[in-house]
Design an enzyme around this catalytic site. Structure first.
Site, PDB file in Angstrom:
ATOM      1  N   PHE A  20       0.808  -1.221   0.000  1.00 18.74           N
ATOM      2  CA  PHE A  20       0.000   0.000   0.000  1.00 18.74           C
ATOM      3  C   PHE A  20       0.846   1.277   0.000  1.00 18.74           C
ATOM      4  O   PHE A  20       0.336   2.377   0.069  1.00 18.74           O
ATOM      5  CB  PHE A  20      -0.979  -0.010   1.175  1.00 18.74           C
ATOM      6  CG  PHE A  20      -2.211  -0.868   0.945  1.00 18.74           C
ATOM      7  CD1 PHE A  20      -2.413  -1.524  -0.262  1.00 18.74           C
ATOM      8  CD2 PHE A  20      -3.161  -1.015   1.938  1.00 18.74           C
ATOM      9  CE1 PHE A  20      -3.543  -2.310  -0.482  1.00 18.74           C
ATOM     10  CE2 PHE A  20      -4.305  -1.791   1.736  1.00 18.74           C
ATOM     11  CZ  PHE A  20      -4.483  -2.438   0.526  1.00 18.74           C
ATOM     12  N   ARG A  21       2.187   1.112  -0.041  1.00 15.68           N
ATOM     13  CA  ARG A  21       3.127   2.192  -0.385  1.00 15.68           C
ATOM     14  C   ARG A  21       3.354   3.248   0.686  1.00 15.68           C
ATOM     15  O   ARG A  21       4.004   4.262   0.409  1.00 15.68           O
ATOM     16  CB  ARG A  21       2.686   2.883  -1.680  1.00 15.68           C
ATOM     17  CG  ARG A  21       2.530   1.967  -2.880  1.00 15.68           C
ATOM     18  CD  ARG A  21       3.754   1.140  -3.118  1.00 15.68           C
ATOM     19  NE  ARG A  21       3.751   0.462  -4.419  1.00 15.68           N
ATOM     20  CZ  ARG A  21       4.581  -0.511  -4.749  1.00 15.68           C
ATOM     21  NH1 ARG A  21       5.465  -0.938  -3.863  1.00 15.68           N
ATOM     22  NH2 ARG A  21       4.525  -1.069  -5.936  1.00 15.68           N
TER      23      ARG A  21
ATOM     24  N   ASN B 183       8.407  -3.571   2.196  1.00 15.10           N
ATOM     25  CA  ASN B 183       9.360  -2.850   1.331  1.00 15.10           C
ATOM     26  C   ASN B 183       8.842  -1.451   0.996  1.00 15.10           C
ATOM     27  O   ASN B 183       8.606  -1.094  -0.154  1.00 15.10           O
ATOM     28  CB  ASN B 183       9.684  -3.648   0.059  1.00 15.10           C
ATOM     29  CG  ASN B 183       8.459  -4.061  -0.722  1.00 15.10           C
ATOM     30  OD1 ASN B 183       7.402  -4.321  -0.156  1.00 15.10           O
ATOM     31  ND2 ASN B 183       8.603  -4.144  -2.028  1.00 15.10           N
TER      32      ASN B 183
ATOM     33  N   HIS C  43       9.341 -14.362  -1.014  1.00 17.45           N
ATOM     34  CA  HIS C  43       9.396 -14.107  -2.455  1.00 17.45           C
ATOM     35  C   HIS C  43      10.594 -14.896  -2.972  1.00 17.45           C
ATOM     36  O   HIS C  43      11.736 -14.614  -2.607  1.00 17.45           O
ATOM     37  CB  HIS C  43       9.571 -12.614  -2.710  1.00 17.45           C
ATOM     38  CG  HIS C  43       9.725 -12.242  -4.149  1.00 17.45           C
ATOM     39  ND1 HIS C  43       9.015 -11.204  -4.711  1.00 17.45           N
ATOM     40  CD2 HIS C  43      10.485 -12.745  -5.146  1.00 17.45           C
ATOM     41  CE1 HIS C  43       9.347 -11.093  -5.994  1.00 17.45           C
ATOM     42  NE2 HIS C  43      10.248 -12.030  -6.275  1.00 17.45           N
TER      43      HIS C  43
ATOM     44  N   HIS D  65       3.172 -15.994  -4.203  1.00 14.73           N
ATOM     45  CA  HIS D  65       2.949 -15.831  -5.648  1.00 14.73           C
ATOM     46  C   HIS D  65       3.690 -16.830  -6.550  1.00 14.73           C
ATOM     47  O   HIS D  65       4.580 -16.456  -7.316  1.00 14.73           O
ATOM     48  CB  HIS D  65       3.248 -14.389  -6.093  1.00 14.73           C
ATOM     49  CG  HIS D  65       4.482 -13.742  -5.569  1.00 14.73           C
ATOM     50  ND1 HIS D  65       5.705 -14.370  -5.499  1.00 14.73           N
ATOM     51  CD2 HIS D  65       4.686 -12.479  -5.097  1.00 14.73           C
ATOM     52  CE1 HIS D  65       6.594 -13.540  -5.019  1.00 14.73           C
ATOM     53  NE2 HIS D  65       5.998 -12.383  -4.759  1.00 14.73           N
TER      54      HIS D  65
ATOM     55  N   ASP E  54      -1.065  -9.452  -4.378  1.00 17.31           N
ATOM     56  CA  ASP E  54       0.219  -8.761  -4.542  1.00 17.31           C
ATOM     57  C   ASP E  54      -0.005  -7.358  -5.103  1.00 17.31           C
ATOM     58  O   ASP E  54       0.775  -6.858  -5.919  1.00 17.31           O
ATOM     59  CB  ASP E  54       1.183  -9.555  -5.432  1.00 17.31           C
ATOM     60  CG  ASP E  54       2.626  -9.073  -5.338  1.00 17.31           C
ATOM     61  OD1 ASP E  54       2.932  -8.331  -4.400  1.00 17.31           O
ATOM     62  OD2 ASP E  54       3.435  -9.432  -6.208  1.00 17.31           O
TER      63      ASP E  54
ATOM     64  N   GLY F  72       4.826  -4.638 -10.852  1.00 20.00           N
ATOM     65  CA  GLY F  72       3.688  -4.579  -9.940  1.00 20.00           C
ATOM     66  C   GLY F  72       2.521  -3.858 -10.567  1.00 20.00           C
ATOM     67  O   GLY F  72       2.671  -3.113 -11.543  1.00 20.00           O
TER      68      GLY F  72
END
Length: 444
Positions: free
Chosen positions: A62-63, A93, A177, A235, A309, A328
């Site tokens: 969600f940044r 991240n 990941h 994923h 994702d 993304g």
């Protein structure tokens, strides 16, 4: 909030579809039965629509903080609620990265003030924060996230000694990941020598190849078996990887589990010609054969969870040449409609969608009182109408980035209502400005 009585709907829950009434009292499901009456309740006639447990998305970006020009907890959780997702688990991240307990709690503080959906976060493991990770309470957040292959951001964990120490020093689920960085670098160097930065996007699944995925995921699984760690592989993108996972024991007994994302179930390498870098993800969308095998593994329970994702970027960023276009894309608003489309095509049952998107994430992460429609559980419900066609357009997209890889697509089903802890957060295309989200709690 008082009481809300949902009548004339069908619940999809724990492998059963049946027509019952559901009474919500405050933030809780008070009663599930036939012919409920309560003079103090507001009655909502669902007219044959389906009630699902609120969708739980175990992997979103969600940044916030630091990348909020792309999205933030407020904007993207609103989009999630519009898509029937009542709970999310956000990744570490960001900028700064969520790799200390202090930064983790700062994120919780932001979500407490701004989120429209229930929330938790994953704590990022790095090459040098093992001692901090050891201090993390096992009920503090969703779990640990390791990037065993570079992705957006700079959280590559490539020290094998550190990785094993992390596996040995946490009781929490380690979500990984898995892409082998050396394989990717060699492949990228080959195509850069030929094309420079403007590598044709069709080579993305060759650069971030089946081999890169399999090497990394198989190593992580071998290490989990060696150490007894609880590993969840995020994923999956290749058919080959699906053979690494079991379906002969119940989810509750599995120590190694797997997730697949919407884009790997929907798109294939044939779509790069039309979609270009809009469908550039890490791991890459691969062949139609990979997609078919992923579906098989999902349906036979080698794959346990469906997630998004969700990772928004601005169109101006995505429209760069290959090496500069970030990986993304935004998906939380359209993930459930995409899966319902596959249901209507006869690919997957409603019961299986609920199992993979609600029940199993709750079981896997041991979330308290969510993921099921049960009396005494939190009143997170998603109501869907399977006979309500609509087209995805910029006018009805809630993502802050303002675009979707599904633009122009017509879905035959829609999310009509979303309840978050008993509050009607989304109703017939309108989002409530009131927030009633909660921090997730866990039974560990």
């Amino acid at each position: 909030m008082g009481k809300t009585l949902l009548k004339n709907g069908k619940i999809v829950n724990e492998g059963v579809i049946c027509e019952v009434d559901v009474l919500l009292d405050g933030d809780t499901i008070s009663k599930i039965s036939n012919d409920i009456s309560d003079s103090n309740a507001t009655v909502m006639d669902l007219e044959g629509k389906y009630m699902l447990p609120g969708i739980i998305d175990d992997q979103v970006h969600f940044r916030e903080p630091g990348l909020t020009h792309k999205g933030n907890i407020s904007s993207e959780s609103r989009a999630a609620v519009a898509g029937g997702i009542t709970t999310f688990m956000e990744q570490p991240n960001t900028n700064p990265q969520t790799t200390t307990i202090k930064k983790l709690e700062e994120k919780f503080s932001v979500a407490n003030k701004t989120s429209f959906a229930n929330y938790s976060f994953l704590f990022g493991g790095t090459n040098d924060n093992l001692e901090e990770l050891k201090r993390l309470d096992k009920n503090a957040c969703s779990g640990i996230k390791l990037f065993l292959g570079s992705s957006t951001g700079n959280m590559l964990v490539d020290d094998e000694v550190v990785i094993e120490n992390i596996f040995r020093n946490t009781e929490m689920v380690i979500s990984a990941h898995c892409e082998d960085e050396n394989t990717i670098r060699e492949n990228l160097a080959k195509y850069k020598s030929e094309y420079g930065d403007d590598i044709p996007i069709k080579y993305h699944p060759i650069i971030r190849s089946e081999e890169a995925c399999y090497i990394s995921s198989s190593r992580a699984i071998a290490l989990a078996k060696k150490t007894g760690a609880r590993l969840h592989v995020f994923h999956l993108s290749t058919g080959k990887e699906t053979d690494l996972f079991r379906n002969d024991i119940p989810l509750e007994e599995k120590k190694i589990t797997a997730e697949v994302c919407i884009h790997h179930l929907w798109f294939s390498d044939k779509d790069y010609q039309d979609k270009g870098t809009l469908i550039k993800w890490n791991p890459a969308v691969k062949t139609s054969t990979d997609r078919e095998t992923l579906w098989q593994a999902l349906l036979d329970d080698r794959i346990d969870v469906i997630a998004t994702d969700h990772a928004p970027h601005l169109l101006s960023e995505k429209n760069n040449v290959y090496t500069k276009a970030p990986s993304g894309g935004p998906l939380v608003q359209h993930a459930l409609p995409a899966m319902l489309e596959k249901h209507l095509e006869g690919v997957i049952s409603l019961e299986k969608i609920v199992e993979k998107m609600s029940h199993n994430p709750a079981k896997l992460f041991q979330i308290e009182k969510r993921g099921f429609l049960r009396e005494g559980y939190f009143a997170d419900l998603t109501v869907v109408d399977l006979k309500a066609p609509w087209q995805v357009s910029k006018e009805n997209i809630y993502y802050k980035c303002g675009w979707s890889p599904f633009e122009g697509n017509t879905f035959q089903s829609k999310v009509s209502h979303t309840f978050v802890n008993g509050h009607l957060a989304f109703s017939e295309g309108k989002l409530s400005e009131k927030r009633n989200a909660k921090r997730l709690t866990f039974n560990r």
